[in-house]
Design a protein around this motif. Structure first.
Motif, mmCIF file in Angstrom:
data_model
loop_
_atom_site.group_PDB
_atom_site.id
_atom_site.type_symbol
_atom_site.label_atom_id
_atom_site.label_comp_id
_atom_site.label_asym_id
_atom_site.label_seq_id
_atom_site.Cartn_x
_atom_site.Cartn_y
_atom_site.Cartn_z
ATOM 1 N N ASN A 1 -5.587 4.243 -4.052
ATOM 2 C CA ASN A 1 -6.924 4.047 -3.472
ATOM 3 C C ASN A 1 -7.856 3.295 -4.414
ATOM 4 O OD1 ASN A 1 -5.628 6.216 -1.837
ATOM 5 N ND2 ASN A 1 -7.600 6.152 -0.766
ATOM 6 N N ASP B 1 -4.734 11.050 8.951
ATOM 7 C CA ASP B 1 -4.831 11.247 7.498
ATOM 8 C C ASP B 1 -3.693 12.132 6.995
ATOM 9 O OD1 ASP B 1 -6.980 9.671 7.102
ATOM 10 O OD2 ASP B 1 -8.433 11.277 6.776
ATOM 11 N N VAL C 1 -11.332 15.320 -2.175
ATOM 12 C CA VAL C 1 -12.621 14.767 -1.744
ATOM 13 C C VAL C 1 -13.767 15.541 -2.403
ATOM 14 C CG1 VAL C 1 -14.112 14.258 0.241
ATOM 15 C CG2 VAL C 1 -11.632 13.990 0.448
ATOM 16 N N SER D 1 0.830 -1.205 0.000
ATOM 17 C CA SER D 1 0.000 0.000 0.000
ATOM 18 C C SER D 1 0.862 1.251 0.000
ATOM 19 C CB SER D 1 -0.890 -0.019 1.250
ATOM 20 O OG SER D 1 -1.508 1.229 1.443
ATOM 21 N N PHE E 1 -13.739 14.794 5.932
ATOM 22 C CA PHE E 1 -12.762 14.949 7.026
ATOM 23 C C PHE E 1 -11.708 16.002 6.676
ATOM 24 C CE2 PHE E 1 -14.909 11.815 9.119
ATOM 25 C CZ PHE E 1 -14.730 10.509 8.681
ATOM 26 N N ARG F 1 -6.213 12.205 -3.107
ATOM 27 C CA ARG F 1 -5.806 10.813 -3.223
ATOM 28 C C ARG F 1 -5.819 10.400 -4.694
ATOM 29 N NH1 ARG F 1 -5.020 12.013 1.237
ATOM 30 N NH2 ARG F 1 -5.449 10.902 3.192
ATOM 31 N N LEU G 1 -22.613 12.443 4.559
ATOM 32 C CA LEU G 1 -21.179 12.173 4.470
ATOM 33 C C LEU G 1 -20.430 13.262 5.238
ATOM 34 C CD1 LEU G 1 -18.588 10.801 3.117
ATOM 35 C CD2 LEU G 1 -18.826 12.612 1.378
ATOM 36 N N SER G 2 -19.523 12.868 6.108
ATOM 37 C CA SER G 2 -18.630 13.839 6.751
ATOM 38 C C SER G 2 -17.361 13.921 5.917
ATOM 39 C CB SER G 2 -18.261 13.369 8.158
ATOM 40 O OG SER G 2 -19.411 13.342 8.977
HETATM 41 C C1 WQD Z 1 -9.831 8.816 1.358
HETATM 42 C C2 WQD Z 1 -10.059 10.302 1.611
HETATM 43 C C3 WQD Z 1 -10.334 10.820 3.943
HETATM 44 C C4 WQD Z 1 -14.105 8.715 4.538
HETATM 45 C C5 WQD Z 1 -6.875 3.962 3.389
HETATM 46 C C6 WQD Z 1 -5.644 3.172 3.755
HETATM 47 C C7 WQD Z 1 -5.045 2.585 2.514
HETATM 48 C C8 WQD Z 1 -6.090 1.766 1.816
HETATM 49 C C9 WQD Z 1 -7.262 2.676 1.434
HETATM 50 C C10 WQD Z 1 -6.119 -0.505 2.559
HETATM 51 C C11 WQD Z 1 -9.298 10.824 2.824
HETATM 52 C C12 WQD Z 1 -11.604 11.125 3.157
HETATM 53 C C13 WQD Z 1 -12.949 9.234 3.985
HETATM 54 C C14 WQD Z 1 -15.142 9.591 4.917
HETATM 55 C C15 WQD Z 1 -13.830 11.455 4.160
HETATM 56 N N1 WQD Z 1 -6.564 0.748 2.658
HETATM 57 N N2 WQD Z 1 -12.820 10.572 3.797
HETATM 58 N N3 WQD Z 1 -14.971 10.951 4.705
HETATM 59 O O1 WQD Z 1 -7.394 6.819 4.167
HETATM 60 O O2 WQD Z 1 -6.653 7.406 1.789
HETATM 61 O O3 WQD Z 1 -6.488 5.048 2.589
HETATM 62 O O4 WQD Z 1 -7.786 3.179 2.666
HETATM 63 O O5 WQD Z 1 -5.364 -0.977 1.762
HETATM 64 O O6 WQD Z 1 -3.957 1.771 2.884
HETATM 65 O O7 WQD Z 1 -4.683 4.068 4.315
HETATM 66 O O8 WQD Z 1 -8.714 6.033 2.157
HETATM 67 O O9 WQD Z 1 -11.112 6.091 1.569
HETATM 68 O O10 WQD Z 1 -10.452 6.163 4.029
HETATM 69 O O11 WQD Z 1 -10.043 8.142 2.607
HETATM 70 O O12 WQD Z 1 -13.693 12.689 3.982
HETATM 71 O O13 WQD Z 1 -16.232 9.194 5.433
HETATM 72 O O14 WQD Z 1 -11.444 10.507 1.913
HETATM 73 O O15 WQD Z 1 -10.082 11.831 4.918
HETATM 74 O O16 WQD Z 1 -8.899 12.152 2.565
HETATM 75 P P1 WQD Z 1 -7.290 6.449 2.742
HETATM 76 P P2 WQD Z 1 -10.153 6.551 2.634
#
Ligand code: WQD
Length: 335
Positions: free
Chosen positions: A179, A298, A272, A125, A218, A231, A215-216
């Motif tokens: 992602n 994050d 996002v 990852s 973040f 991402r 949806l929050s």
């Molecule tokens: C993406 C963006 C959040 C949810 C993680 C792991 C990575 C892989 C994928 C396993 C970020 C934002 C998210 C929400 C939001 N996992 N968000 N509201 O954290 O980039 O990666 O998952 O292999 O290894 O680190 O992915 O989809 O959680 O978040 O605003 O309800 O969306 O802050 O910026 P992430 P994510």
């Protein structure tokens, strides 16, 4: 016909990779303990490819069961997905992550050595980079002491594999995913978060479907053009196909060293808010969201420099984020 073991083959990325393996003419056997997937996925895979993969409900933490499996089976390669993957949960339960993600990897590598199986593809990852100073991120970017036990298990896993390749004559490729999002065009397989989704896209589609209230988002104060985090969202089918290309590189002895690493992303970053805008456009819905505080742990931005995978692997992501989000929405509506 080459027989490939896919651990975690009933999971999100695993199931899509099993479909691509079967479509490419491989014989597939799946090991999955159903801790983060459902047995229905096996029939759904079969309904897509019309070939039922062999399946064993084995927990890879059970060394005797792992040894017994390899005594019974002749395997030509392994694609290893089975692992716990929730970043937040790993902070609360680090030992669960080290046991499930590291011990099981060692058991698999021991069996590969014993049975002279040499082709190994590891699910890693981009989280191993933490917040990279370099964007887009190349494979030469420093692997930082990962910011979560989950990320640490990927970093340690890569090191264990590299050392085993050197000492035990294995050949392996680690694919560092960015992602993964979306679903197979049939909408018969897709991302199946059990409980409240941690990842962005399933939360978006469940909100649009009325399953979640709102949806929050973040964080709206990141140093990015619109203040929300960036991402590299890659269609899961593109990601699955990268595994086939990597496996064939090893089977055909095209690898240039016994251990290689590739970033697997699109090379494009999306915030996002940009994802929300694209989703609203392709789904013709207005998403209910609110910008709230940042989520602990994050990073601001991560997107891949894909030059190495494009040139060395001869692989490039083909699908757009519009296609990925449309497939995720179609999958959600099919639930
Ligand atoms: C993406 C963006 C959040 C949810 C993680 C792991 C990575 C892989 C994928 C396993 C970020 C934002 C998210 C929400 C939001 N996992 N968000 N509201 O954290 O980039 O990666 O998952 O292999 O290894 O680190 O992915 O989809 O959680 O978040 O605003 O309800 O969306 O802050 O910026 P992430 P994510």
């Amino acid at each position: 016909m080459k027989r490939i073991l896919v651990t975690g083959g009933l999971g999100f990325i695993g199931s899509h990779t099993v479909v691509e393996l079967q479509n490419s003419g491989y014989d597939v056997v799946i090991i999955d303990n159903l801790s983060n997937s459902k047995i229905e996925v096996l029939d759904n895979i079969t309904s897509i490819t019309e070939k039922k993969p062999d399946y064993h409900n084995i927990d890879l933490r059970n060394k005797k069961d792992v040894q017994h499996f390899f005594q019974q089976e002749k395997i030509d390669g392994i694609i290893h997905f089975a692992a716990s993957k929730a970043v937040g949960e790993s902070v609360e339960q680090p030992l669960k992550y080290y046991e499930n993600n590291i011990t099981t990897l060692v058991y698999l590598l021991q069996e590969m050595k014993k049975h002279k199986i040499s082709n190994f593809i590891f699910s890693s990852s981009c989280t191993v980079y933490g917040q990279s100073d370099e964007l887009p991120i190349t494979e030469k970017a420093p692997v930082k002491s990962a910011e979560s036990p989950y990320g640490n298990t990927k970093q340690i896993g890569e090191e264990i594999i590299q050392e085993s390749c050197k000492a035990d004559g294995l050949t392996a490729i680690s694919l560092r995913y960015f992602n993964p999002i979306g679903a197979h065009e049939s909408a018969k397989i897709g991302e199946l978060p059990l409980g409240v989704p941690q990842n962005l896209i399933p939360f978006v589609t469940q909100t649009a479907a009325g399953i979640r209230e709102q949806l929050s988002v973040f964080g709206g104060d990141y140093p990015t053009p619109d203040g929300t985090a960036i991402r590299d969202y890659i269609h899961v089918v593109d990601l699955a196909q990268a595994h086939i290309v990597a496996l064939e590189r090893l089977i055909n002895n095209k690898n240039k060293s016994d251990y290689e690493v590739y970033n697997v992303g699109t090379g494009k970053g999306s915030s996002v808010l940009e994802v929300i805008q694209v989703f609203e456009k392709i789904s013709n819905t207005s998403l209910n969201y609110k910008i709230v505080d940042r989520r602990e742990g994050d990073i601001t931005a991560a997107y891949a420099n894909t030059t190495l995978a494009n040139k060395e692997l001869g692989w490039k992501a083909k699908k757009s984020i519009e296609e990925a989000l449309s497939s995720a929405w179609k999958w959600q509506q099919n639930q």
